[in-house]
Design an enzyme around this catalytic site. Structure first.
Site, PDB file in Angstrom:
ATOM      1  N   TYR A 141       0.827  -1.211   0.000  1.00 44.41           N
ATOM      2  CA  TYR A 141       0.000   0.000   0.000  1.00 44.41           C
ATOM      3  C   TYR A 141       0.860   1.260   0.000  1.00 44.41           C
ATOM      4  O   TYR A 141       0.452   2.283  -0.514  1.00 44.41           O
ATOM      5  CB  TYR A 141      -0.900   0.027   1.246  1.00 44.41           C
ATOM      6  CG  TYR A 141      -2.215  -0.705   1.104  1.00 44.41           C
ATOM      7  CD1 TYR A 141      -2.255  -2.010   0.641  1.00 44.41           C
ATOM      8  CD2 TYR A 141      -3.416  -0.090   1.455  1.00 44.41           C
ATOM      9  CE1 TYR A 141      -3.447  -2.685   0.532  1.00 44.41           C
ATOM     10  CE2 TYR A 141      -4.619  -0.766   1.348  1.00 44.41           C
ATOM     11  CZ  TYR A 141      -4.628  -2.062   0.885  1.00 44.41           C
ATOM     12  OH  TYR A 141      -5.817  -2.724   0.778  1.00 44.41           O
ATOM     13  N   LYS A 191       3.456 -15.260   2.349  1.00 45.81           N
ATOM     14  CA  LYS A 191       3.651 -15.960   1.072  1.00 45.81           C
ATOM     15  C   LYS A 191       5.153 -16.170   0.941  1.00 45.81           C
ATOM     16  O   LYS A 191       5.805 -15.720  -0.007  1.00 45.81           O
ATOM     17  CB  LYS A 191       3.074 -15.098  -0.063  1.00 45.81           C
ATOM     18  CG  LYS A 191       3.071 -15.756  -1.429  1.00 45.81           C
ATOM     19  CD  LYS A 191       2.072 -16.901  -1.574  1.00 45.81           C
ATOM     20  CE  LYS A 191       2.244 -17.576  -2.919  1.00 45.81           C
ATOM     21  NZ  LYS A 191       1.465 -18.835  -3.029  1.00 45.81           N
ATOM     22  N   ASP A 223      -2.540 -18.294   0.450  1.00 40.80           N
ATOM     23  CA  ASP A 223      -3.509 -19.001  -0.399  1.00 40.80           C
ATOM     24  C   ASP A 223      -4.183 -20.132   0.375  1.00 40.80           C
ATOM     25  O   ASP A 223      -5.400 -20.323   0.309  1.00 40.80           O
ATOM     26  CB  ASP A 223      -2.852 -19.509  -1.702  1.00 40.80           C
ATOM     27  CG  ASP A 223      -1.525 -20.222  -1.499  1.00 40.80           C
ATOM     28  OD1 ASP A 223      -1.005 -20.216  -0.352  1.00 40.80           O
ATOM     29  OD2 ASP A 223      -1.001 -20.796  -2.463  1.00 40.80           O
ATOM     30  N   ASP A 247      -6.342  -7.162   4.143  1.00 41.64           N
ATOM     31  CA  ASP A 247      -7.484  -6.528   3.459  1.00 41.64           C
ATOM     32  C   ASP A 247      -8.342  -7.596   2.813  1.00 41.64           C
ATOM     33  O   ASP A 247      -9.562  -7.628   2.976  1.00 41.64           O
ATOM     34  CB  ASP A 247      -6.957  -5.543   2.408  1.00 41.64           C
ATOM     35  CG  ASP A 247      -8.097  -4.885   1.632  1.00 41.64           C
ATOM     36  OD1 ASP A 247      -9.046  -4.421   2.297  1.00 41.64           O
ATOM     37  OD2 ASP A 247      -8.041  -4.861   0.396  1.00 41.64           O
ATOM     38  N   ASP A 251     -12.278  -9.356   4.257  1.00 46.93           N
ATOM     39  CA  ASP A 251     -13.548  -9.389   3.519  1.00 46.93           C
ATOM     40  C   ASP A 251     -14.058 -10.832   3.444  1.00 46.93           C
ATOM     41  O   ASP A 251     -15.249 -11.097   3.610  1.00 46.93           O
ATOM     42  CB  ASP A 251     -13.382  -8.854   2.089  1.00 46.93           C
ATOM     43  CG  ASP A 251     -13.681  -7.364   1.982  1.00 46.93           C
ATOM     44  OD1 ASP A 251     -13.412  -6.634   2.959  1.00 46.93           O
ATOM     45  OD2 ASP A 251     -14.187  -6.932   0.923  1.00 46.93           O
TER      46      ASP A 251
HETATM   47  C1  IPM Z   1     -10.431  -1.470   4.021  1.00 42.66           C
HETATM   48  C2  IPM Z   1     -10.625  -0.817   2.689  1.00 42.66           C
HETATM   49  C3  IPM Z   1      -9.449   0.095   2.399  1.00 42.66           C
HETATM   50  C4  IPM Z   1      -8.207  -0.759   2.324  1.00 42.66           C
HETATM   51  C5  IPM Z   1      -9.586   0.960   1.123  1.00 42.66           C
HETATM   52  C6  IPM Z   1     -10.862   1.753   1.122  1.00 42.66           C
HETATM   53  C7  IPM Z   1      -8.401   1.857   0.929  1.00 42.66           C
HETATM   54  O1  IPM Z   1     -10.821  -1.769   1.693  1.00 42.66           O
HETATM   55  O2  IPM Z   1     -10.278  -0.752   5.016  1.00 42.66           O
HETATM   56  O3  IPM Z   1     -10.438  -2.698   4.094  1.00 42.66           O
HETATM   57  O4  IPM Z   1      -7.896  -1.327   1.273  1.00 42.66           O
HETATM   58  O5  IPM Z   1      -7.524  -0.866   3.344  1.00 42.66           O
HETATM   59 MN    MN Z   2     -10.961  -3.806   2.430  1.00 46.07          MN
END
Ligand code: IPM
Ligand code: MN
Length: 362
Positions: A141, A191, A223, A247, A251
């Site tokens: 990032y 990884k 993975d 990240d 999710d």
């Molecule tokens: C998160 C989001 C952020 C990230 C984006 C909006 C920059 O997806 O906080 O998970 O990638 O960290």
């Molecule tokens: Mn995210």
């Protein structure tokens, strides 16, 4: 002592869930006699529209001086074509970097009432309680160089993944400390079969682990981890990851709980903490009073826990969330309850629940 909280609603459903969250924040402060000062500022697309940039220096300075910051969400299709340095997401990245928030805590907890909301089988996700500890100010990032150029008549883009020992050490310690106060199991994700940053990560985590002989450490390739999260999430207690892996995996892990709308987060590392729901701005449902405010409200609970050190207030909020779900109240993303409410109504129910729950104790 008065607590100063900066509100950054941002874009899309960020605005709606922030409204619900702030009502809860106000209510809990009143219940516990905590004086509160709120200041709302623009970030993300909202700031781009008003000021031409994702975040103003004054806003960053205000956050630096606050006790805590709450952020709704940033981004949306309207700003998707802007150059990298003017995108809404830059607001969030600058906040994380300039406030020194290298720790991102994302607790993944399955509520019993939502066992059927997940796309995974109830027996696979029962009692899941995972803490994702994501490194937040390093890795791909932020690594340099990062650029796009035209080379031999075609475009070429470069991102750089970079980690230093000290960055890995400090986040590893956070994760080990967290594991110590939980079930004492840690999976460190990397990884290392391909990336040198991951090899440094693994070596450093191994070294730090000698200070934590009571915590069982396992290394897992990212993975494999993605697969194990849906195969058998019960094996996980604390998951330590670098920035981008965290990240992606968070999710994925959110869906164990039934919806991305359930996952709160805290970003820590300096005097001021930043609290935000893990979900994004969800342009498809924004402005329709459909967004699930529970991730935002859960993030307020985390604010009480980590920034104000008021564990009882944090638990009061979390208990209210649980009671609401047990009563069969959900939002449309969860979809299994006997009463499906909108963002505003759900926020109000949480407040009713907290007050009802509070009364006998006065
Ligand atoms: C998160 C989001 C952020 C990230 C984006 C909006 C920059 O997806 O906080 O998970 O990638 O960290
Ligand atoms: Mn995210």
């Amino acid at each position: 002592m008065i607590k100063k909280v900066i509100l950054l609603p941002g874009d899309g459903i960020g605005v709606e869930v922030t409204q619900a969250a702030v009502k809860v924040l106000n209510c809990v402060c009143e219940m516990f006699g905590l004086p509160l000062e709120l200041q709302e500022c623009l970030v993300g697309g909202a700031s781009i529209d008003a000021h031409g940039i994702p975040i103003e220096d004054e806003v960053l300075a205000a956050c630096q001086e606050a006790d805590a910051v709450f952020l709704g969400a940033v981004g949306g299709p309207k700003w998707d074509r802007l150059p990298q340095d003017r995108r809404p997401e830059i607001a969030l990245l600058r906040l994380r970097k300039e406030l020194g928030l290298f720790t991102n805590l994302r607790p993944v907890k399955v509520f019993e009432a939502l066992l059927n909301s997940s796309t995974l089988k109830p027996e696979v996700i029962e009692n899941i309680d995972i803490l994702i500890v994501r490194e937040l100010t390093g890795g791909i990032y932020f690594g340099q160089p990062k650029f796009t150029e035209v080379l031999n008549g075609e475009e070429r883009a470069v991102d750089t993944m970079e980690y230093r020992t000290s960055e890995i050490e400090r986040i590893a310690r956070v994760a080990f400390d967290a594991a110590r106060s939980r079930r004492k199991r840690m999976h460190s994700v990397d990884k290392a079969n391909v990336l040198v940053t991951s090899q440094l990560w693994r070596k450093t985590v191994d070294r730090i682990s000698t200070d934590y002989p009571d915590v069982t450490l396992e290394h897992m390739l990212v993975d494999n981890c993605a697969m194990q999260l849906v195969r058998n999430p019960n094996q996980f207690d604390v998951l330590l990851t670098e920035n981008m892996f965290g990240d992606i995996l968070s999710d994925e892990a959110a869906m164990i709980t039934g919806s991305l709308g359930m996952l709160p987060s805290a970003s820590l590392g300096s005097e001021v903490g930043l609290y935000e729901p893990v979900h994004g701005s969800a342009p498809d449902i924004s402005g329709k009073n459909l967004a699930n405010p529970l991730a935002a409200i859960g993030s307020i609970a985390m604010m009480f826990r980590y920034s104000f050190e008021m564990e009882d207030a944090a638990q009061r909020i979390e208990q209210a969330i649980q009671n609401l779900l047990n009563a069969g109240i959900t939002s449309f993303d969860l979809g299994t309850g006997n009463r499906i409410l909108g963002t505003i109504e759900m926020g109000e129910e949480i407040i009713n629940e907290m007050q009802a729950f509070f009364l006998p104790y006065i």
